[in-house]
Each structure stands twice: as structure tokens, then as C-alpha cells.
Design an enzyme around this catalytic site. Structure first.
Site, PDB file in Angstrom:
ATOM      1  N   ASP A 277       0.885  -1.169   0.000  1.00 28.37           N
ATOM      2  CA  ASP A 277       0.000   0.000   0.000  1.00 28.37           C
ATOM      3  C   ASP A 277       0.918   1.213   0.000  1.00 28.37           C
ATOM      4  OD1 ASP A 277      -1.451   2.216   0.653  1.00 28.37           O
ATOM      5  OD2 ASP A 277      -2.443   1.333   2.395  1.00 28.37           O
TER       6      ASP A 277
ATOM      7  N   GLN B 210       1.042   6.463   0.767  1.00 30.64           N
ATOM      8  CA  GLN B 210       1.898   7.492   1.363  1.00 30.64           C
ATOM      9  C   GLN B 210       3.340   7.352   0.901  1.00 30.64           C
ATOM     10  OE1 GLN B 210       0.659   9.922   3.135  1.00 30.64           O
ATOM     11  NE2 GLN B 210      -1.385   9.096   3.527  1.00 30.64           N
TER      12      GLN B 210
HETATM   13  C1  LIG Z   1      -1.636   4.399   3.871  1.00 35.48           C
HETATM   14  C2  LIG Z   1      -2.903   4.627   3.152  1.00 35.48           C
HETATM   15  N1  LIG Z   1      -3.506   3.596   2.517  1.00 35.48           N
HETATM   16  C3  LIG Z   1      -4.639   3.749   1.845  1.00 35.48           C
HETATM   17  C4  LIG Z   1      -5.259   4.956   1.754  1.00 35.48           C
HETATM   18  C5  LIG Z   1      -6.536   5.046   0.999  1.00 35.48           C
HETATM   19  O1  LIG Z   1      -6.390   5.838  -0.141  1.00 35.48           O
HETATM   20  P1  LIG Z   1      -7.706   6.287  -0.935  1.00 35.48           P
HETATM   21  O2  LIG Z   1      -8.636   6.855   0.077  1.00 35.48           O
HETATM   22  O3  LIG Z   1      -7.210   7.310  -1.887  1.00 35.48           O
HETATM   23  O4  LIG Z   1      -8.268   5.085  -1.604  1.00 35.48           O
HETATM   24  C6  LIG Z   1      -4.670   6.064   2.389  1.00 35.48           C
HETATM   25  C7  LIG Z   1      -5.262   7.404   2.341  1.00 35.48           C
HETATM   26  O5  LIG Z   1      -6.230   7.755   2.973  1.00 35.48           O
HETATM   27  C8  LIG Z   1      -3.480   5.888   3.106  1.00 35.48           C
HETATM   28  O6  LIG Z   1      -2.903   6.904   3.730  1.00 35.48           O
END
Ligand SMILES: Cc1ncc(COP(=O)(O)O)c(C=O)c1O
Ligand SMILES: Cc1ncc(COP(=O)(O)O)c(C=O)c1O
Lengths: 397, 139, 397, 139
Positions: free
Chosen positions: A191, A194
Site C-alpha cells: 500500500d 503514502q
Molecule cells: C496508507 C494509506 N492507505 C490507503 C489509503 C486510501 O487511499 P484512498 O482513500 O485514496 O483510496 C490512504 C489514504 O487515505 C493511506 O494513507
């Protein structure tokens, strides 16, 4: 042109004060070139993509696909599926790869540091399929317990790990995680929501199997993201959503699917968003991301120390590879009150669980105040923030 | 033109005069002191106000025809909002209280001071209190 | 201001000729107010939504949620889930309602007129769950065989039907379909991608259980759409994608979910897109949609007759409730050649299977040329189109 | 600077002179007549050009050291593109043909006349023909 002048929103005043935007881990601001690229697309080339012969459709298709091409080049990835964001990317893996490759008794290794988007899809899959979830704990120094990680790998088919925590800013030892996971034949999902905003990543060299991220966290528009996939993993994936553009042929007796990335992009795609993201990627190319990152982490480490001196607890370590994210709590001032007081003077910070409740449970808290810095933030803003915090503490503690 | 109970009208006037958000917040923080504390030991799912970020609990007693309002919350800002309700309701007859229109918060400028979700939280609190007053009056 | 002046793209020249955009069934153009709304959002209020206390986040949340509110009011719907488009909306029903409510042996009734987006998700579900799919045939007059429809209902749990065919422009007898389906206890999903752009629909009065559509087909941006859901059906749905914003609490032992629409909106939503769509909905409110629709169908019927006179086969009937979509074939001129010749003079039409292969198989053809008209199209454009077609036929037949 | 076979160079020059798309299309339609017809009865999965919207089939024979190119398609435009290849390749020695750089289509202005996906289709056709020439030469 000065970087700040390129962001129209940074000229804004909030409650009478200049905006100091420190909520970048939630979403970043967009430079004018990104807004212009989208407006120009709509004003000049808007059409549905693929399969049409008219000029506009050709331009739209080229605009959409050029985003994919840029992502492939930037991250050295063979397969790039355009998604609506990190969350859809991870859910896509859970459905397209997970449901086809995980069966009862298989283990998926997660960490307590994951964002909900990298937890809930696996919980849903676990419940449906009887897959076992193993969570790697977070140690008091805010790092993963790598001993438990190693011990968790037996029988693991997939390891899901956050590149950089959105609460702590801590960057995980991904190289070691990938190596150990592959040694036991487990695939690795990163993931990188960030991670990509701050780090240059060569996906192929990195060796992970999946990497998901969002455009909106790297100066791109909302509503779009990408999932990078290693070719061998790509070949193991079945379709997720069905619809237009992902099929080769449809009859009432059944359908055949595309064999490239389109297989996972059902329906009219995010065309204007792709054009906007392309512009954002081009724009980011004009920066030395590593140098900028060093500058920002330096600011974050300084802010963290100042806050500690003001009596706050800071959650994070701010090493050179970590993100410029400062999570903290004051012993008596309520976080929401703090955020409101800051907002009254133009400072935008986030409070709450940051979609990482298991991490906060481990830390024994229910939320933090989080200030996160990005390319357009300056040392002066950090100093103003610290001064404001000082005033708040003096007045309200 | 709506007529508000005197203390509430005073509050509205005073609040309207401030246009700096920080000043308004500080004023709300002061109003937190007006709240009759509802002890955390008595907080329950029944007393919880839904839709607030932080914990927020309210309790209404109508005794001898007069309203007694208690409340408690984590955040001082929310306590301040409870202070507004205290000044507005405490010691009123139910009929007087029920006549207060919910959009007084807008007129007062409270909603501008809060983000939409906090405004909603305040609205939920107001609605919950009003429905309890109604329940205890009819019941 | 003249409607055409509000669409910057209509000032464009294509291959030296003024653009005559007749590919509206694929996607529509956007008025300047929509582009402005999105740019203003990004330049003024951009932030992540929900759960934050700072001013920008409040504005962003309000912007996002106001799109939902407008959709609720416009369509008189209690539950509106924001999706990335029609395709995701239908897949959402297949996952969230279908997987929770359909079991082996249950029947889903579709029609041969469906878009691939309303076929493939059901084929995937059928394969996974042993659900039976029944296709209602299309008659030579381009309408559904309502006798077979009635006969298909026994044991049906769900009926999926396209409001208006994107190939034929034919509007289906939805009122009767809903009534008959509900009489046997089957829920009804309406693919209204081509319906909402033209028709005012009261979802509650209409009585369907699900209705999916896309913003980009009604002057809104790409990357966003909506699924309207009847409350009783809403209560039968389980989450689809997991992630941020759709949860109430997450622990390593399991999660609880939101109870409102957010339950189905995992991750950072399409914020700027929602703001743009809101502006498009407001803009559309300035039209008498029924009157415009009558004007456009009139044009379409006239074009259809002219094309027939030129020796084309036209697929459609262009009745008062049908859409202004004209699908046709010339006996000797290849469709792609035709589209290229048209494009050379600025006319944008679409060729191919229009993501409706089963329908085309029934019609015994592999594709059509399709000219589709929308609010900003004029009688003069239709006349120019017919004149151009005449020239092409004379020269190339 | 690349040197093209004479007929191809002529074609490129002629095509470049036209800047009206319609004119170019009509010219391509005329070139359709240059194609040695590859009978539909012989169309197969082996002869199919991938990535074209409509059916497009090509067949190459290298006999006595010279290329013989046959082709067929549904769309006249595609036949026209096949005509371009016919003029470019027919009767050449394999080595001459293999020296033609694929971006001649760009120089010629063909790619501008086509949408990106048709350009890709043409590129696929070119690549397929070249690889067959190569195969038959080495084989
Ligand atoms: C570490 C992490 N993973 C996943 C997400 C989810 O991203 P999104 O809301 O753009 O799908 C975020 C952001 O909110 C995040 O900071
Ligand atoms: C009838 C119909 N259904 C579904 C769709 C799919 O819509 P989208 O591609 O926006 O998801 C379309 C449009 O292409 C359509 O015309």
C-alpha cells in the site's frame, strides 16, 4: 515560477488568515497545470475512449492511455491498471487475485500499521473464504516486530504491508519484507498511498507483486489511482467488475475477456482524471523528489521536537526515509479543540483515527492530531505552526 | 420574526457581534462552564448524541414543570455547545423550550463557526434534547 | 446565453470543419459552468472529506454531500450511493445485493437489449453461484418480447433491464416490467445510463429497487455516477469494497460498518467530480427536459427517415419516449469507412458493437453507425449531417 | 535521412501534399485498388491482423527472391492501408523491404489521418508483414 504561486489554493485566506495547509497525508493540493490540463481536455477533446474512429475519441484515448504509459515509465512497471484509488486497487487484488488464489486455511499476513483500506478487504475475504489473517504487531519504537513477521510467514500466500504509515510516517523495511515473503512463496502487496508521493520507486527492481496508490495524494485529481502488478501475478488474476471495455466478446452463453489491463477496467474510465494525473506526473518530474523529501523530513523532525518540548507526545521517529508526518497529542487539550483553534488561524490539520484504528489501539489511544507536510510547505509555515501551538498551549492547557 | 427566551437572545446578540472565529471559539469554551455536569459514570448509549466525532452525552429532567439539563463531552468545543443549550433551556417551561426554532443556531452564526459535520452534531443534540422534553411532557 | 456558447468544445474545429458532435450516447459534452465548478473546487476548497474539522475539509464535505442531496431531490430517492459510473453501480448490486440474496437455482432475468455492463456482472455471478440467467429476446420491431418476459418470471429473484437502449434508442415498458416483477417478488434493477439524460424520473413512484447511471452522459464529469436504491433493498445489502469511510470501527478481530450510503463508498470519494456533477445538475435544471427531449426525438425521427430514403437500414423506431439515437447501416459502405469520411468533415459518430453484442447478434449484424443527439445539437446540424451522408452515399456507394 | 523505395517515396510525397483529411481518405480508398486480393475463403486466424477493429488479413509469399503481398479487409480504409503496403513492398527483394523503417507512416502523415487505434492497427499490420518476410527469408 515560485512553487507556491503555482497552487491557486495557497493564495487563499481561511478565517481571515493565510491558509497553512498541513493535511497533505489526507490529500494534496493541485498545481494550476493540473487544473488546466483537465479543463483543456473537457474544452477541447472530451469523448469516450477506445473503439471509435472520430478525432475527439482518438485524442481522448491517447490522453487516457498516456497516463498509463507515464506510470509504466515512472515506476518501471509492466502492468498498470487504472483504478479509482488505493482502496479500489487493494479491493481489486482481493477479488481478482485473492478469490482466485486463496483458499480455506491459507494465511494472509498484514500489519497493525495498515490503513483500513488494507485491512477491511482482507477481513471480508477471510470471512468469506476461511482465510487466516495474521497481524504483525507494532513495537513501542513505532516499527514492525520483524521477528513476529518472520514467524508469521509459514503457510502465508500473501503479505500486505503499508509502504509508509499515514499516522506515524514510518517507512517499513520493504526490501527485507519482500525478500522474506518471496522466499516462502508468498506474494507481496504494498500500500504505497503514502509512499509514492515522497519516494522514487522502481517497482520491478523492488520486486513486489502489487502496489496500489492514489493520484490525489501526489498533486493529481480525485477519483483516480493505479495498481502496479508483476506479470506473473497479473496472469493469475480473474476479472473483478464486468462491463464495457473489459470484454473481447459477449454472447448470451458467456463472455471472453481482454488480456491486457483493460480486463480490469470495466466501464467508461476516468478519462479527464487520467489527463489531469498525467499533467501532475509531468509536473512532479520537474522536482528532485529525494532532495525535497529530505527537506520535508527535516522540517517534520524539527516540528516533532518542538512539540515534544511543548509537552506533547509525538508518535513517530522521523528518520530520513520516513514521511513528513507528525502525529501528536497534548495531555490535556482535546484534539478536536486543538484543530478548531488552529483552523481559526488558518492552519489545516487532521484529527481522529486516520483510518488506522488497529494501530491506535496498539498505541493505546483513540486518535491523534496530525500535521503533514508536502512539496509546497515551507520552513516558515512550520515555524508559524509551532508558534501557534505554543500560544494555544499557553492559553488553553 | 421569532422571539427567543431572553438569555438566548442575549447570547445570540453577543455571538453575532464577534466575527473572528478564534474569538467565537474562546467564547464557546467559556460557555462550557455553564453546563450542569452529567457525570461520565452515567453516560450510556441512551444518553449519547449520535453523529458527534467525540463522545457527547445529554440528559434532560422535567421536574415540577421546569427543565433541568445536564450534559458532558470530551471536547471543550462540544461542551461549549452544550453551554449554549444550557443557557437556552435551563429552567424553562417545556412549552417555552419547544417553541425555540432549531435554526437559531444559524441566526446566531454558530453554524458558520463549525464545520458542516459539527453543525450536524449540534443539530442532532438539539433534536435529541427536544424530543426528550417532548417525551417527558406528553408522558 | 445561447446554449452552444456555453460549451467551449462546440467552438472547436475538427479537420478544418466545425465540430458536429453526434456521439452523445457514448458521452456528452460539459458546459463551462461544470469546468468552472471543478476548477474552483480545486483552487479554493480542495481537501479530503468527512471526519476533519478544518474549514477546507468542511467545504469539501459539503460539496461532495450536496451532490448526493441534489440527486436525492431530483430523483426522489431515499438512498443514493455515489459510484464511479453505471458499470460500478451494477457491479455493486451484483456483489452487495446479489451475493447476499441469490443462491444456486435462483433466476435473474435480463434482456438481449442490455449493455455489456448489465450482462457481464450477472454472467460472472451466475458462474460463481449457479444462478440461472434468462434473456428476454428482442422482437423484429426492436421491442422486448413481453410474453417471454412474463413467462421468465417464475422463480426470478431479480430483473435487470435497460431503461433505454444505447443502440436502438428504444425505451422499454418499465412500468409494466416493475409491476410484473414485483408481483412475483423479484427485485428490479434499471440501467438508466441512457434514461436519465433524457427523462425526468421519480424513482420512488417508479418503484424500481435499483437504478444506476453515469454523470458523463448528462453533462457531468467522467469518473462518477450514482446508484439509487429502494430502502428495503438497501437493508439487504452487504458491503462491496472495504476501506476507509465505510466502517464504523475496525479492530484486528473484525469491523463494523456504516449504516448509511457511506457503507458502499470505500476510500477517498470522487470529490471534485461530485462538485462538477452538482453544477451539471443545477445547469440541467434550467431546461425543460421534456420539451428538449421532444425536440431531439423529432430530429432523430427525421434523420432516421432521411437515412432510410438514402437506402440505409435504421435500427430503431423513434417514438416519443425513445431516445434521440439513430443506429444505421448502409448496404455497401463499410461503417468504419463511413465514420472516417464523416470525421473528415467534422462529424463525430460512433461505430462498432456499442457494448451490446447480444443485441447485435439478435439483429444479425456485428455493428452499426450511431448518431446520437443531445441538448446542444440543432436541427441545422442534423440537416448538415444528412447532407453529408447524401454526398458520401453518392460518391462511395 | 532515410531512403525509401521509389514507389513508396512517391506515395509519401503525394500524400504529404494533401492536408485535407477527406482528400487523404479518398486517396487511400483509391489505393485499395492496388491490393492483390487475398480471397476471404483463405482468411484464417493465422492471416488475421490483431488490433484492427474490422477484419484484416494479410498473406506474404517470397517466391524467387521477390515479395508477393496479398491482403483483404472489410473496410475500404483498411484496404487502402494495404494498398500502401502493396505499393511499398510488392516485387521488392526481402532485404529492401526489411530496410523500410516503420515510422514511414508517420513521415507520410498517415498516422495523423488515422486515430491512434487505427495507427496501431496499421503498425500491427506492418509488423506482421515484416515478420513474415523475415521468417520466409531466414527459413
Ligand atoms: C496508507 C494509506 N492507505 C490507503 C489509503 C486510501 O487511499 P484512498 O482513500 O485514496 O483510496 C490512504 C489514504 O487515505 C493511506 O494513507
Ligand atoms: C445503456 C448503458 N448501460 C451502461 C453503460 C455503461 O456506462 P459507464 O461506461 O459510464 O459505466 C452505458 C454507456 O456506455 C450505456 O449506454
Amino acid at each position: 515560477m515560485n512553487i507556491r504561486d503555482q497552487f491557486p489554493i495557497l493564495q487563499r485566506k481561511v478565517n481571515g488568515y493565510p491558509l497553512v495547509y498541513l493535511d497533505n497525508a489526507a490529500t494534496t493540493q493541485k498545481p494550476q497545470v493540473v487544473l488546466d490540463a483537465m479543463s483543456t481536455y473537457y474544452a477541447h477533446s472530451n469523448a469516450n475512449v477506445h473503439r471509435a474512429v472520430h478525432t475527439l475519441a482518438g485524442e481522448a484515448t491517447e490522453g487516457y492511455e498516456s497516463c498509463r504509459t507515464k506510470l509504466k515509465e515512472r515506476y518501471n512497471a509492466e502492468r498498470v491498471v487504472i483504478t479509482s484509488g488505493t482502496t479500489e486497487g487493494i479491493n481489486l487484488v482481493a477479488h481478482s487475485w485473492g478469490r482466485a488464489n486463496l483458499k480455506k486455511g491459507d494465511a494472509v499476513v498484514l500489519t497493525e500499521m495498515e490503513h483500513h483500506s488494507d485491512i477491511v478487504p482482507w477481513q471480508m475475504l477471510a470471512e468469506e473464504r476461511g482465510v487466516e489473517l495474521r497481524y504483525v504487531p507494532v513495537l513501542p519504537d513505532f516499527t514492525l516486530d520483524m521477528d513476529i513477521f518472520a514467524a508469521s510467514l509459514e503457510g502465508a500466500k500473501l503479505v500486505c504491508v503499508v509502504h509508509t504509515s499515514n499516522v506515524l510516517g514510518v517507512r517499513n523495511p520493504l526490501e527485507s519484507i519482500v525478500e522474506q515473503s518471496h522466499a516462502v512463496g508468498a506474494r507481496v502487496l504494498i500500500d504505497a498511498a503514502q509512499g509514492v508521493p515522497h519516494a522514487s520507486i522502481d517497482f520491478t527492481t523492488f520486486g513486489a507483486d502489487f502496489m496500489a496508490f492514489s493520484a490525489h495524494k501526489m498533486c493529481g485529481p480525485t477519483g483516480i489511482g493505479a495498481l502496479l502488478i508483476a506479470p506473473s501475478a497479473f496472469d493469475e488474476m480473474v476479472p473483478f467488475m464486468g462491463g464495457g471495455d473489459m470484454i473481447e466478446t459477449v454472447t448470451v452463453d458467456g463472455s471472453t475477456y481482454q488480456t491486457n489491463e483493460h480486463k480490469f477496467e470495466a466501464g467508461t474510465p476516468r478519462i479527464a482524471e487520467a489527463v489531469g494525473w498525467s499533467a501532475a506526473l509531468d509536473w512532479m518530474d520537474s522536482f528532485d523528489l529525494d532532495a525535497e523529501h529530505a527537506r520535508l523530513v527535516d522540517i517534520a523532525a524539527w516540528v516533532a521536537q518542538q512539540l515534544r518540548d511543548l509537552g506533547m507526545t509525538v508518535y513517530g521517529r522521523h528518520g530520513p526515509d520516513d514521511a513528513a508526518v507528525v502525529s501528536f497529542l497534548h495531555p490535556t487539550i482535546n484534539s478536536e479543540d486543538m484543530a478548531h483553534l488552529l483552523d481559526a488561524r488558518g492552519f489545516a490539520v487532521r484529527t481522529g483515527h486516520h483510518c488506522a484504528q488497529p494501530l491506535l489501539q496498539r498505541l493505546g489511544i483513540s486518535g491523534t492530531v496530525r500535521a503533514s507536510f508536502y512539496l509546497y510547505n515551507t520552513r516558515e509555515e512550520a515555524e508559524a505552526f509551532v508558534a501557534e501551538m505554543k500560544e494555544i498551549v499557553e492559553k488553553f492547557a | 420574526m421569532t422571539f427567543y427566551p431572553a438569555t438566548l437572545q442575549e447570547l445570540i446578540d453577543e455571538f453575532q457581534e464577534m466575527d473572528d472565529k478564534r474569538e467565537r471559539l474562546e467564547y464557546l469554551f467559556e460557555l462550557a462552564d455553564e453546563v450542569n455536569e452529567f457525570p461520565t459514570s452515567q453516560w450510556s448509549d441512551l444518553s449519547r448524541v449520535r453523529g458527534c466525532q467525540s463522545e457527547a452525552h445529554v440528559h434532560v429532567d422535567v421536574a415540577e414543570g421546569l427543565i433541568h439539563f445536564q450534559a458532558g463531552a470530551d471536547a471543550k468545543l462540544v461542551q461549549g455547545l452544550m453551554g449554549v443549550l444550557t443557557l437556552a433551556l435551563e429552567g424553562l417551561a417545556p412549552a417555552q423550550a419547544l417553541a425555540i426554532p432549531p435554526d437559531f443556531a444559524q441566526e446566531m452564526g454558530l453554524t458558520n463557526t463549525l464545520t458542516p459535520s459539527r453543525s450536524n452534531g449540534f443539530r442532532n443534540m438539539f433534536d435529541k434534547v427536544m424530543s426528550e422534553i417532548r417525551g417527558q411532557t406528553e408522558g
